[in-house]
Scaffold this active site. Structure first.
Site, mmCIF file in Angstrom:
data_model
loop_
_atom_site.group_PDB
_atom_site.id
_atom_site.type_symbol
_atom_site.label_atom_id
_atom_site.label_comp_id
_atom_site.label_asym_id
_atom_site.label_seq_id
_atom_site.Cartn_x
_atom_site.Cartn_y
_atom_site.Cartn_z
ATOM 1 N NE ARG A 144 -2.240 0.622 3.777
ATOM 2 C CZ ARG A 144 -1.863 1.334 4.685
ATOM 3 N NH1 ARG A 144 -1.406 2.843 4.540
ATOM 4 N NH2 ARG A 144 -1.271 1.083 5.878
ATOM 5 C CG HIS A 173 -6.065 1.954 6.784
ATOM 6 N ND1 HIS A 173 -5.992 0.606 6.238
ATOM 7 C CD2 HIS A 173 -7.248 1.983 7.317
ATOM 8 C CE1 HIS A 173 -7.194 -0.062 6.571
ATOM 9 N NE2 HIS A 173 -7.944 0.965 7.226
ATOM 10 C CE1 TYR A 176 1.516 2.583 8.364
ATOM 11 C CE2 TYR A 176 0.237 4.385 9.648
ATOM 12 C CZ TYR A 176 0.529 3.537 8.612
ATOM 13 O OH TYR A 176 -0.389 3.593 7.585
#
Length: 372
Positions: free
Chosen positions: A267, A271, A280
């Site tokens: 990805r 998100h 992160y």
């Protein structure tokens, strides 16, 4: 960090038929048998899927959508698998599978309506055999399994008739494999030999949780514990995704049961548009995957096969036209009539429901012309 998309270091062989450099390669078990025009069609699908995604992202940033879950980087997994479906097969996508919805023939404006808060989907799932995008993580795996079991009961599996035999496919992410629904679906599908394919897009993160904190083994290896085959495929290789899914679907239609496919991808974006992936993961990690881009590798291959620059310009023009369509249509999506909420509460409308509808309509009409 070990690169999970490198077939030379993976714990389980990774099916790859087109390298990041655009070079065709071979697999001992799987082959893509499409022609050059077929690959051009796949390229067009990839470009259109990405344009849909980037336009929707921009619309959200301009306040036209409440939320958008980007699919940037996952186009090959979605297009390759969706184009392996036959018309009678049924797809159960997630909220991120925009390419699947597009390839099944639905107007992508319907997706915008969902994230604009104007509709619950806007299409009849039976028209193109694609369900409304599922947002309950993992639940669609059970839906697809139940549908597949019904196909068997209806005698639509293993007849040998390519126009009749059918299967279902459940899309999910790596995060969904940690849900009980997924494990229940694998068990039911295996026990009943249901004609269903579980297509997991392992994009390396369940929101902010990396794969290594979700599982100790490759996702495809989990199939062994349930007694069904598992396949690991390069999720950025549209040809490999098509070939592997084609084989799994045919196996299901022939009555040989379910398959778990792990498409290893990444990805590239957040998100959702409310997420900040820089909190992160490192930028260098995304750079590694950017070099494996699904669209670029197909473009390089088509150029090597002599496809002229004019053709690519035509595809770009189609993508631009899609962008215009999405922007104009999004701003013209009508506001929902909340009175329609009462239409689908019961199969047969009850007196109580009708009374509630009447009360709502009277209240709504009393507000007309008032100043908020």
């Amino acid at each position: 960090m070990t690169d999970p998309s490198d077939p030379t270091v993976a714990d389980i062989p990774l099916v790859q038929l087109l390298t990041p450099a655009g070079v065709r390669t071979t697999s001992p078990e799987y082959a893509y048998d499409g022609s050059l025009p077929d690959i051009q069609d796949l390229f067009r699908d990839l470009v259109m899927t990405r344009r849909l995604d980037t336009e929707a992202f921009a619309l959200q940033r301009h306040g036209e959508l409440g939320l958008w879950p980007p699919a940037l980087g996952q186009e090959a997994a979605q297009v390759g698998s969706a184009r392996a479906l036959r018309p009678q097969d049924f797809a159960f996508p997630t909220y991120r599978d925009h390419g699947v919805v597009l390839c099944r023939g639905e107007d992508p404006v319907h997706l915008l309506g969902i994230f604009r808060g104007s509709s619950l989907g806007g299409w009849d799932p039976s028209e193109h055999n694609v369900a409304l995008p599922n947002i309950i993580i993992g639940a669609q795996t059970l839906h697809a399994t139940g549908y597949a079991m019904a196909l068997t009961l209806e005698g639509l599996v293993g007849t040998g008739d390519p126009e009749r035999d059918a299967a279902s496919i459940a899309y999910l992410g790596d995060g969904a494999t940690s849900q009980g629904d997924f494990n229940e679906a694998l068990d039911w599908a295996a026990v009943h030999q249901a004609p269903v394919v579980f297509f997991c897009q392992n994009n390396q993160y369940a929101i902010s949780v990396p794969l290594e904190r979700q599982t100790r083994v490759p996702i495809s290896q989990r199939a062994d514990g349930f007694g069904l085959p598992g396949v690991r495929v390069d999720g950025n290789d549209v040809l490999a995704c098509h070939a592997v899914t084609t084989a799994a679907l045919q196996r299901a239609r022939d009555g040989q049961g379910p398959t778990l496919i792990e498409a290893v991808t990444y990805r590239m974006g957040p998100h959702t548009t409310s997420d900040d992936p820089t909190r992160y993961r490192e930028a260098a990690e995304a750079d590694v995957w950017r070099a494996k881009d699904a669209i670029e590798r197909v473009r390089l291959h088509l150029v090597s096969e002599g496809v002229p620059a004019e053709w690519f310009a035509e595809v770009q023009a189609e993508a631009d036209a899609l962008g215009v369509h999405l922007r104009e249509a999004c701003q013209n999506i009508p506001e929902p009539d909340l009175a329609e909420l009462f239409d689908h509460v019961h199969v047969d409308t009850t007196e109580e429901t009708e009374q509630q509808r009447a009360e709502y309509v009277a209240w709504r009409d009393s507000l007309e012309g008032s100043v908020a």
